[in-house]
Each structure stands twice: as structure tokens, then as C-alpha cells.
Design a protein around this motif. Sequence first.
Motif, PDB file in Angstrom:
ATOM      1  N   ILE A 191      -0.577  -1.076 -17.145  1.00  0.00           N
ATOM      2  CA  ILE A 191      -0.955  -1.651 -15.844  1.00  0.00           C
ATOM      3  C   ILE A 191      -1.160  -0.530 -14.824  1.00  0.00           C
ATOM      4  O   ILE A 191      -2.109  -0.559 -14.038  1.00  0.00           O
ATOM      5  CB  ILE A 191       0.117  -2.657 -15.365  1.00  0.00           C
ATOM      6  CG1 ILE A 191       0.085  -3.894 -16.257  1.00  0.00           C
ATOM      7  CG2 ILE A 191      -0.108  -3.048 -13.919  1.00  0.00           C
ATOM      8  CD1 ILE A 191       1.184  -4.884 -15.981  1.00  0.00           C
ATOM      9  N   ASP A 192      -0.277   0.476 -14.833  1.00  0.00           N
ATOM     10  CA  ASP A 192      -0.400   1.603 -13.896  1.00  0.00           C
ATOM     11  C   ASP A 192      -1.725   2.330 -14.103  1.00  0.00           C
ATOM     12  O   ASP A 192      -2.432   2.651 -13.142  1.00  0.00           O
ATOM     13  CB  ASP A 192       0.751   2.606 -14.086  1.00  0.00           C
ATOM     14  CG  ASP A 192       2.098   2.035 -13.697  1.00  0.00           C
ATOM     15  OD1 ASP A 192       2.195   0.802 -13.508  1.00  0.00           O
ATOM     16  OD2 ASP A 192       3.048   2.812 -13.579  1.00  0.00           O
ATOM     17  N   LEU A 233      -0.282  -3.905  -5.273  1.00  0.00           N
ATOM     18  CA  LEU A 233      -1.476  -3.229  -5.763  1.00  0.00           C
ATOM     19  C   LEU A 233      -1.913  -3.981  -7.008  1.00  0.00           C
ATOM     20  O   LEU A 233      -1.094  -4.231  -7.896  1.00  0.00           O
ATOM     21  CB  LEU A 233      -1.154  -1.770  -6.095  1.00  0.00           C
ATOM     22  CG  LEU A 233      -0.533  -0.957  -4.945  1.00  0.00           C
ATOM     23  CD1 LEU A 233      -0.013   0.380  -5.453  1.00  0.00           C
ATOM     24  CD2 LEU A 233      -1.523  -0.759  -3.818  1.00  0.00           C
ATOM     25  N   ILE A 234      -3.180  -4.359  -7.074  1.00  0.00           N
ATOM     26  CA  ILE A 234      -3.659  -5.225  -8.153  1.00  0.00           C
ATOM     27  C   ILE A 234      -4.457  -4.410  -9.168  1.00  0.00           C
ATOM     28  O   ILE A 234      -5.546  -3.904  -8.874  1.00  0.00           O
ATOM     29  CB  ILE A 234      -4.521  -6.376  -7.600  1.00  0.00           C
ATOM     30  CG1 ILE A 234      -3.785  -7.109  -6.462  1.00  0.00           C
ATOM     31  CG2 ILE A 234      -4.914  -7.332  -8.718  1.00  0.00           C
ATOM     32  CD1 ILE A 234      -2.438  -7.698  -6.837  1.00  0.00           C
ATOM     33  N   ALA A 235      -3.912  -4.284 -10.379  1.00  0.00           N
ATOM     34  CA  ALA A 235      -4.505  -3.437 -11.423  1.00  0.00           C
ATOM     35  C   ALA A 235      -5.870  -3.929 -11.863  1.00  0.00           C
ATOM     36  O   ALA A 235      -6.802  -3.143 -12.047  1.00  0.00           O
ATOM     37  CB  ALA A 235      -3.568  -3.363 -12.624  1.00  0.00           C
ATOM     38  N   PHE A 250      -2.512  -8.884 -12.056  1.00  0.00           N
ATOM     39  CA  PHE A 250      -3.550  -9.782 -11.537  1.00  0.00           C
ATOM     40  C   PHE A 250      -3.240 -10.235 -10.123  1.00  0.00           C
ATOM     41  O   PHE A 250      -2.083 -10.246  -9.703  1.00  0.00           O
ATOM     42  CB  PHE A 250      -3.686 -11.029 -12.435  1.00  0.00           C
ATOM     43  CG  PHE A 250      -3.952 -10.697 -13.874  1.00  0.00           C
ATOM     44  CD1 PHE A 250      -5.203 -10.257 -14.281  1.00  0.00           C
ATOM     45  CD2 PHE A 250      -2.940 -10.805 -14.818  1.00  0.00           C
ATOM     46  CE1 PHE A 250      -5.442  -9.941 -15.615  1.00  0.00           C
ATOM     47  CE2 PHE A 250      -3.170 -10.492 -16.148  1.00  0.00           C
ATOM     48  CZ  PHE A 250      -4.433 -10.058 -16.548  1.00  0.00           C
ATOM     49  N   LYS A 251      -4.277 -10.676  -9.406  1.00  0.00           N
ATOM     50  CA  LYS A 251      -4.094 -11.161  -8.041  1.00  0.00           C
ATOM     51  C   LYS A 251      -3.149 -12.365  -8.019  1.00  0.00           C
ATOM     52  O   LYS A 251      -2.346 -12.520  -7.097  1.00  0.00           O
ATOM     53  CB  LYS A 251      -5.438 -11.522  -7.417  1.00  0.00           C
ATOM     54  CG  LYS A 251      -5.389 -11.590  -5.898  1.00  0.00           C
ATOM     55  CD  LYS A 251      -6.731 -11.938  -5.289  1.00  0.00           C
ATOM     56  CE  LYS A 251      -7.660 -10.762  -5.303  1.00  0.00           C
ATOM     57  NZ  LYS A 251      -8.947 -11.050  -4.621  1.00  0.00           N
ATOM     58  N   THR A 252      -3.206 -13.215  -9.043  1.00  0.00           N
ATOM     59  CA  THR A 252      -2.298 -14.369  -9.107  1.00  0.00           C
ATOM     60  C   THR A 252      -0.835 -13.909  -9.177  1.00  0.00           C
ATOM     61  O   THR A 252       0.045 -14.548  -8.606  1.00  0.00           O
ATOM     62  CB  THR A 252      -2.614 -15.271 -10.323  1.00  0.00           C
ATOM     63  OG1 THR A 252      -2.652 -14.457 -11.503  1.00  0.00           O
ATOM     64  CG2 THR A 252      -3.929 -15.991 -10.148  1.00  0.00           C
TER      65      THR A 252
END
Length: 200
Positions: free
Chosen positions: A34-35, A110-112, A148-150
Motif C-alpha cells: 500500500i505504501d 493518504l489514499i494509495a 481505498f477512499k472508502t
Amino acid sequence: MSIFSKLFGSSSPASEEDNDKENENSFSEKNMTIDEQFMYNFKKNGGKFLYCENQEEVKDQFENILEENDWYESEVLCYESNLFNILDENKLTYAKASVPKFLFSGCENLIAEEGSVLFSSRQIKQHKPHELPANIIIFAKTSQILAFKTDGLSAIKKKYEGNYPTNITAIKYFEKAKEEDFTQYGSSAKNLYLLLLEDL
């Protein structure tokens, strides 16, 4: 090759085309953490990323940004009291800034997935993205990176438990589109620096 070399380029004299092909091969999204996914997408969107191992490095990198842009003795838009000390140390005016040179702020997450920064009214009050200064410096921690944004919206719901902030918005574009890009229609590109503190 380290993740930072892959993301931010190497010093070898290979052509840009070769580097682009290498990056495409190196970064299939299913193989990235994810990072890594966040850093890759954030950089692709035009964001400037500064990794910090401790608070001292955060202060040093903040001063480097001020020096690079000649933002000393500037007015700053900042609503978060936990960030006031770094502004005070650099003699920057943030109380009643009438023409702020930049926004200095934290963020919700922060959205990956899209390399974006998620804000709420806790950081930017009721300002819409186009009402914010063109220059933004964000202070965030690695623990704030979500897939994710969710996930980001769920984290806000859990964090504030009933006292939800308003004006939840994401900023994704950090440079002007080089060509007409309908995906950026209605968005305002920002010159954005991210001071990312390792806290995991």
C-alpha cells in the motif's frame, strides 16, 4: 534497487523512455505494498514527496521547502494548533492571514489507490479546493496511508464517532495537465509537498 530509487528515479544516464518502461514493469499494482502504491501514484500525479524518519527531519525538510520557494516571512493558512510551533519557529504569520502564500496542514488520510490526499473541515474548514492557496505543504504519517477512499471514509467515521467533520474532499492533481485531460475537469491543480513521517 530500493523502492525509493524505483519511485524517484536513479542517477543512471538511461533515457526517459527506458526508465518509463522499467517503471511500468517494476510496478504492477498487485505486487506493490500500500505504501509503494501510494508513493508511486502520488508522484505520478505530480506531488513532491519528502520522507522523514523523525520530527527533526520534518523541521529540516520544512525549512528546505521555505528556502527553495523563498517563502520566509510569508503569510500562511493553517487551522491546526499542533502545527503552529513549526510556523512560530520559522517566524511565519498564520493568524488572520489575508493573502497566504501556502496552506500548511495535516490531513485525514493518504489514499494509495489514486495517490490523493483526503481532507475534512478539521484541516481546511469550509474551503473548497479551488479556494485554497495554490501551494500546499502537508504533514502526514505513514500510518495514515490507506488503500481505498472508502477506507478513508470509514476511518473518519470511526475516528470522530458521531461528531463527523464536514467538507470531506480529496485533492489528487498536483500539477497542471500537460494536455487537455477531461479527468481533471473542474479540479484545481496544486503545488503540493508531502512531509511523510515514519511512525510504523
